[in-house]
Design a protein around this motif. Structure first.
Motif, PDB file in Angstrom:
ATOM      1  N   ASP A  16       0.681  -1.162   0.019  1.00 24.95           N
ATOM      2  CA  ASP A  16       0.139  -0.102   0.193  1.00 24.95           C
ATOM      3  C   ASP A  16       0.707   1.180  -0.178  1.00 24.95           C
ATOM      4  O   ASP A  16       0.185   2.241  -0.246  1.00 24.95           O
ATOM      5  CB  ASP A  16      -1.062  -0.033   1.220  1.00 24.95           C
ATOM      6  CG  ASP A  16      -2.231  -0.584   0.838  1.00 24.95           C
ATOM      7  OD1 ASP A  16      -2.527  -0.621  -0.391  1.00 24.95           O
ATOM      8  OD2 ASP A  16      -3.046  -0.707   1.749  1.00 24.95           O
ATOM      9  N   ASN A  21       0.053   0.296  -7.286  1.00 30.32           N
ATOM     10  CA  ASN A  21      -1.395   0.215  -6.831  1.00 30.32           C
ATOM     11  C   ASN A  21      -1.587   0.336  -5.491  1.00 30.32           C
ATOM     12  O   ASN A  21      -2.717   0.390  -5.130  1.00 30.32           O
ATOM     13  CB  ASN A  21      -1.889  -1.474  -7.302  1.00 30.32           C
ATOM     14  CG  ASN A  21      -1.855  -1.766  -8.514  1.00 30.32           C
ATOM     15  OD1 ASN A  21      -2.151  -0.857  -9.516  1.00 30.32           O
ATOM     16  ND2 ASN A  21      -1.285  -2.950  -8.775  1.00 30.32           N
ATOM     17  N   SER A  23      -2.498   2.350  -2.003  1.00 30.04           N
ATOM     18  CA  SER A  23      -3.453   3.227  -1.767  1.00 30.04           C
ATOM     19  C   SER A  23      -2.861   4.444  -1.132  1.00 30.04           C
ATOM     20  O   SER A  23      -3.692   5.776  -1.124  1.00 30.04           O
ATOM     21  CB  SER A  23      -4.444   2.476  -0.811  1.00 30.04           C
ATOM     22  OG  SER A  23      -3.768   2.112   0.632  1.00 30.04           O
ATOM     23  N   LEU A  24      -1.757   4.216  -0.546  1.00 27.46           N
ATOM     24  CA  LEU A  24      -0.939   5.382  -0.118  1.00 27.46           C
ATOM     25  C   LEU A  24       0.463   5.349  -0.455  1.00 27.46           C
ATOM     26  O   LEU A  24       1.625   5.423   0.085  1.00 27.46           O
ATOM     27  CB  LEU A  24      -0.829   5.474   1.348  1.00 27.46           C
ATOM     28  CG  LEU A  24      -0.364   6.525   2.302  1.00 27.46           C
ATOM     29  CD1 LEU A  24      -0.435   7.949   1.955  1.00 27.46           C
ATOM     30  CD2 LEU A  24      -0.545   6.386   3.723  1.00 27.46           C
ATOM     31  N   PRO A  93      -5.460   8.119   3.435  1.00 25.16           N
ATOM     32  CA  PRO A  93      -6.467   7.148   2.898  1.00 25.16           C
ATOM     33  C   PRO A  93      -6.486   5.754   3.663  1.00 25.16           C
ATOM     34  O   PRO A  93      -5.637   5.447   4.147  1.00 25.16           O
ATOM     35  CB  PRO A  93      -5.809   6.746   1.410  1.00 25.16           C
ATOM     36  CG  PRO A  93      -5.102   7.957   1.306  1.00 25.16           C
ATOM     37  CD  PRO A  93      -4.346   8.396   2.535  1.00 25.16           C
ATOM     38  N   HIS A  95      -5.568   2.247   4.518  1.00 28.66           N
ATOM     39  CA  HIS A  95      -4.170   1.576   3.976  1.00 28.66           C
ATOM     40  C   HIS A  95      -3.728   0.518   5.081  1.00 28.66           C
ATOM     41  O   HIS A  95      -3.927   0.624   6.093  1.00 28.66           O
ATOM     42  CB  HIS A  95      -2.942   2.469   3.978  1.00 28.66           C
ATOM     43  CG  HIS A  95      -2.458   3.138   5.045  1.00 28.66           C
ATOM     44  ND1 HIS A  95      -3.148   4.260   5.535  1.00 28.66           N
ATOM     45  CD2 HIS A  95      -1.707   2.764   5.881  1.00 28.66           C
ATOM     46  CE1 HIS A  95      -2.580   4.760   6.457  1.00 28.66           C
ATOM     47  NE2 HIS A  95      -1.468   3.739   6.846  1.00 28.66           N
ATOM     48  N   GLY A 102      -2.805  -5.197   0.480  1.00 25.89           N
ATOM     49  CA  GLY A 102      -1.913  -4.074   0.631  1.00 25.89           C
ATOM     50  C   GLY A 102      -1.167  -4.038   1.904  1.00 25.89           C
ATOM     51  O   GLY A 102      -0.428  -3.197   1.861  1.00 25.89           O
TER      52      GLY A 102
END
Length: 227
Positions: A16, A21, A23-24, A93, A95, A102
């Protein structure tokens, strides 16, 4: 090398926090892996990776605060055991949720050379950038036991790498120095969420007693020659 007992802490090198890809994702976060792997091949007394391992209701997730946005908004985190102690913390976000892809270490990392993986940020009520403990003191809410683990191994020097430079890596280095270890953050082995803040972060790290070094500096080269 008598009396030199180094430890390596690889901070949060997780999916992550990495492109493409995450999210953070930290820009160019994956690019540090070859340098970290070269360090992992060196003869450390102990090699530890840390992982953010958050419950889904973690206080740092903007999604858990109505009307709040990640990156720009903050939340006041109050010590659940002492309401007079609090701090402001940035919201992120969602994560590194426990058990999700992630939250896994990236596959490029030579994880087979690690001695242990330490999970942090497991208490939904507090943010824990440092792998040592949360920012509270009266009393502390979470203490991972990392400092004691290093002492049990008679570690003298701590080398810190990973993600992200301006948050978890910075706090890992500052707390390692606070615990009395000679501490080195290897600059090629980290990246910042906000690269523009890195010069100020380096000043803060150095002020703590830790030192920011490069792979070519003698503090790192001595590891390579100790094999």
């Amino acid at each position: 090398m008598a009396g030199f007992r180094p430890a390596l802490i690889v901070v949060d090198l997780q999916e992550d926090f990495c492109p493409p890809n995450g999210s953070l994702a930290v820009a160019n976060g994956r690019d540090i892996t070859p340098s970290i792997n070269s360090l992992l091949a060196s003869p450390f007394v102990i090699k530890i990776a840390t992982k953010d391992w958050h419950p889904r209701d973690h206080i740092s997730f903007a999604a858990n605060h109505e009307g709040k946005a990640p990156f720009t908004d903050f939340v006041t985190i109050v010590n659940p055991y002492n309401e007079s102690e609090s701090y402001e913390s940035r919201l992120w976000p969602v994560h590194c949720v426990q058990g999700t892809p992630g939250a896994e270490l990236i596959p490029e990392l030579h994880a087979g050379q690690l001695d242990t993986v330490l999970e942090k940020g497991t208490d939904a009520r507090v943010e824990m950038y440092s792998p040592f403990y949360d920012p509270f003191t009266s009393p502390r809410v979470c203490d991972s036991g990392l400092a004691q683990t290093l002492r049990d191994k008679q570690v003298t020097d701590v080398y810190v790498v990973g993600l992200a430079a301006d948050f978890c890596v910075k706090n890992a280095a500052i707390d390692a120095a606070k615990e009395g270890f000679k501490t080195f953050l290897v600059e090629e082995c980290t990246r910042a969420v906000d690269a523009s803040t890195w010069p100020e972060c380096k000043k803060e790290i150095e002020a703590s007693g830790a030192k920011v070094v490069s792979m070519d500096d003698p503090e790192v080269r001595r590891l390579m020659t100790a094999q």
